[in-house]
Design an enzyme around this catalytic site. Sequence first.
Site, PDB file in Angstrom:
ATOM      1  N   ASN A  91      97.291 -51.815 -57.499  1.00  0.00           N
ATOM      2  CA  ASN A  91      98.595 -52.466 -57.395  1.00  0.00           C
ATOM      3  C   ASN A  91      99.656 -51.403 -57.158  1.00  0.00           C
ATOM      4  OD1 ASN A  91      97.741 -55.159 -57.874  1.00  0.00           O
ATOM      5  ND2 ASN A  91      97.542 -54.691 -60.061  1.00  0.00           N
ATOM      6  N   HIS A 104      96.691 -45.923 -60.516  1.00  0.00           N
ATOM      7  CA  HIS A 104      95.435 -46.209 -61.202  1.00  0.00           C
ATOM      8  C   HIS A 104      94.588 -47.126 -60.343  1.00  0.00           C
ATOM      9  CE1 HIS A 104      98.661 -48.860 -62.602  1.00  0.00           C
ATOM     10  NE2 HIS A 104      97.782 -49.831 -62.711  1.00  0.00           N
TER      11      HIS A 104
HETATM   12  P1  AMP Z   1      98.847 -52.654 -63.111  1.00  0.00           P
HETATM   13  O1  AMP Z   1      99.357 -54.055 -63.225  1.00  0.00           O
HETATM   14  O2  AMP Z   1      98.011 -52.467 -61.870  1.00  0.00           O
HETATM   15  O3  AMP Z   1      99.916 -51.625 -63.290  1.00  0.00           O
HETATM   16  O4  AMP Z   1      97.804 -52.490 -64.289  1.00  0.00           O
HETATM   17  C1  AMP Z   1      98.072 -51.828 -65.488  1.00  0.00           C
HETATM   18  C2  AMP Z   1      96.870 -52.038 -66.352  1.00  0.00           C
HETATM   19  O5  AMP Z   1      96.924 -51.109 -67.398  1.00  0.00           O
HETATM   20  C3  AMP Z   1      96.784 -53.431 -66.969  1.00  0.00           C
HETATM   21  O6  AMP Z   1      95.553 -54.033 -66.546  1.00  0.00           O
HETATM   22  C4  AMP Z   1      96.800 -53.152 -68.467  1.00  0.00           C
HETATM   23  O7  AMP Z   1      95.931 -54.000 -69.187  1.00  0.00           O
HETATM   24  C5  AMP Z   1      96.337 -51.704 -68.537  1.00  0.00           C
HETATM   25  N1  AMP Z   1      96.796 -50.928 -69.690  1.00  0.00           N
HETATM   26  C6  AMP Z   1      98.063 -50.794 -70.148  1.00  0.00           C
HETATM   27  N2  AMP Z   1      98.085 -49.964 -71.209  1.00  0.00           N
HETATM   28  C7  AMP Z   1      96.814 -49.549 -71.401  1.00  0.00           C
HETATM   29  C8  AMP Z   1      96.190 -48.673 -72.327  1.00  0.00           C
HETATM   30  N3  AMP Z   1      96.881 -48.044 -73.305  1.00  0.00           N
HETATM   31  N4  AMP Z   1      94.850 -48.484 -72.239  1.00  0.00           N
HETATM   32  C9  AMP Z   1      94.145 -49.101 -71.286  1.00  0.00           C
HETATM   33  N5  AMP Z   1      94.676 -49.926 -70.371  1.00  0.00           N
HETATM   34  C10 AMP Z   1      95.987 -50.159 -70.427  1.00  0.00           C
END
Ligand code: AMP
Length: 119
Positions: A91, A104
């Site tokens: 994303n 990511h």
């Molecule tokens: P995005 O919407 O592509 O920015 O995805 C961010 C992702 O990060 C989401 O799927 C969240 O569930 C994940 N996320 C946020 N904080 C953490 C964390 N501390 N550890 C693991 N995943 C996380």
Amino acid sequence: MAYDKNNVFAKILRGEIPAKKIYEDEFALAFPDINPKASIHVLVIPKGEYQDWISFAGKAEPDFVAGFARAVALVAKQLCLDSKGYRILVNNGADAGQEVPHLHIHLLGGEPLGPLLGK
Ligand code: AMP
């Protein structure tokens, strides 16, 4: 937009927030998504200050880009996702719903994933 050094993944890279490391090398760190959207849902992040794909592709050295791409593949193999298939998703920005401003890779699999956008 400047890179926000206080985003949650930057804090994970600095060891300020815990994460269950499933893979790490000089280019990448991989850990399970805290809110999984599939039976296997792992995030792979580059060890550098890149908020999105354009930043990464534009700023990272070629060896780093290659190393990161290989790390994503190694994680997919380590999770045995290569036999039945998997999805790689990134994303970028507001329309895509990017929540964390550090590039990511979402690595999703372990079950049939359905349509790409769910609509
Ligand atoms: P995005 O919407 O592509 O920015 O995805 C961010 C992702 O990060 C989401 O799927 C969240 O569930 C994940 N996320 C946020 N904080 C953490 C964390 N501390 N550890 C693991 N995943 C996380």
